[in-house]
Scaffold this active site. Structure first.
Site, PDB file in Angstrom:
ATOM      1  NE  ARG A   1       2.260  -2.481  32.152  1.00 22.33           N
ATOM      2  CZ  ARG A   1       2.573  -1.298  32.677  1.00 22.33           C
ATOM      3  NH1 ARG A   1       1.638  -0.563  33.236  1.00 22.33           N
ATOM      4  NH2 ARG A   1       3.811  -0.865  32.639  1.00 22.33           N
TER       5      ARG A   1
ATOM      6  CG  HIS B   1       0.486  -0.994  39.351  1.00 19.74           C
ATOM      7  ND1 HIS B   1       0.031  -0.425  38.188  1.00 19.74           N
ATOM      8  CD2 HIS B   1       1.605  -1.699  38.991  1.00 19.74           C
ATOM      9  CE1 HIS B   1       0.814  -0.757  37.186  1.00 19.74           C
ATOM     10  NE2 HIS B   1       1.790  -1.528  37.646  1.00 19.74           N
TER      11      HIS B   1
ATOM     12  CD  GLU C   1      -3.123   0.510  38.403  1.00 16.81           C
ATOM     13  OE1 GLU C   1      -2.130   1.265  38.393  1.00 16.81           O
ATOM     14  OE2 GLU C   1      -3.066  -0.692  38.097  1.00 16.81           O
TER      15      GLU C   1
END
Length: 348
Positions: free
Chosen positions: A258, A306, A287
């Site tokens: 994370r 991701h 993101e």
């Protein structure tokens, strides 16, 4: 079970509605199954009315959920307002490790059972983490880009700049959950000495894997540091400038967990100064990452958008775990992966 039971299988572009339906059929679920889909991942997840990382229009979800007792979904925004507008809803199954797109407190208050699918992408994320560790240590992406740009850099064979080997090196893991333990196993087989820091660990480790009680001790000894902890309010910024400074000069840092666990400015500083040899990150401070972001200008770092948990198998694993819990629920049994057991406890 009965065909009078109605289930909405709300999929998206990753966990397809057809996969959800098939998983239910494999479990022998006898119900009327309606399907719908939102536009993720082609449009991003957002925060919606108290839930996080969701995709789709709540009003459309409400319309599709009318009369349904079960919602089987991956990214739909299961807000308090959605639950209030769907009085028949008794169960929500989120095909994710963390059901952040469901308002858990609201569901518990309304007596709605919520289940998740833990470990659904453990294998996929492990494989991606291993690829990132190897790719960073060997600087594969950078050498590929240079070669395609017409550069033949034989000077990289100089001793001062050649890559480290994982065989015989020390690999430190922060976190020893479903992903961390798989990464540790493979690193051990490769021939690395594996260290583990996890304050929640209460089990004996396999031979060749060493538990370390203090994070600072692990950092000082790790030629490669790979992060696999679950993010909490208490561990934000767990790896910052002070922690990176403790790592040996020329070491490698990888984060596929994370973004809140890592200070990315400190990471870039350590790469710019040469203290770190290389880094790789699949989770990013923003993101999508803005085009001007420092991570895109810092040398010797590999970034991916991701997608460590993305694999065809992960979509099916999630659907099958969720479908098994739905089948149990409809058979009057307690599902395996209930995240709000208070609903059952309150019922006696």
């Amino acid at each position: 079970m009965s065909t009078s039971t109605r289930i909405l299988a709300q999929g998206d572009g990753f966990v397809l509605p057809e996969i959800l339906r098939t998983a239910l059929e494999e479990q022998g679920v006898e119900a009327t199954i309606a399907t719908s889909s939102n536009s993720w991942p082609l449009t991003p997840m957002v925060d919606v009315d108290g839930v996080r990382e969701a995709n789709g229009d709540p009003a459309e979800l409400i319309a599709n959920l009318q009369g349904a007792q079960v919602l089987f979904t991956h990214t739909a925004p299961v807000t308090a307002a959605v639950m209030d507008a769907c009085p028949d809803l008794k169960m929500v199954v989120i095909c994710r490790g963390g059901p952040v797109n469901a308002d858990l407190a609201a569901a518990t208050e309304r007596g709605i059972v919520v289940c998740n699918t833990p470990g659904r992408n453990a294998n996929a994320t492990t494989e991606h983490s291993l690829a990132m560790i190897l790719g960073a240590a060997r600087q594969l992406a950078q050498r590929d880009a240079e070669l395609k740009a017409g550069e033949w850099r034989s000077d990289y064979y100089r001793y001062e700049v050649v890559s480290p080997e994982l065989f015989g090196s020390t690999v430190g893991l922060v976190g020893y959950g479903a992903i961390g333990r798989r990464v540790a196993q493979v690193m051990s087989v490769i021939g690395a000495h594996v260290l583990v820091y996890d304050p929640f660990l209460n089990e004996e480790l396999p031979e060749g894997i060493e538990r370390v009680e203090e994070l600072d001790d692990l950092l000082r000894r790790s030629d490669v540091l790979t992060i696999h902890a679950r993010a909490t309010a208490e561990n934000q910024g767990l790896i910052g400038a002070e922690q990176i400074a403790l790592m040996p000069k020329g070491s490698v840092l990888v984060n596929c967990a994370r973004p809140s666990l890592l200070d990315y400015d400190a990471l870039c500083d350590a790469l710019d100064s040469g203290h770190l040899y290389a880094a790789a990150c699949d989770v990013l401070p923003a993101e999508p990452l803005p085009a001007h972001h420092r991570l895109l200008r810092t040398p010797n770092i590999t970034v991916t958008p991701h997608l460590a948990g993305a694999s065809k198998s992960a979509a099916w694993i999630a659907a099958r775990l969720g479908a098994a819990d739905i089948a149990a629920f409809l058979n009057g049994e307690r599902p395996t992966h209930v995240v709000n057991p208070e609903v059952y406890d309150r019922a006696g």
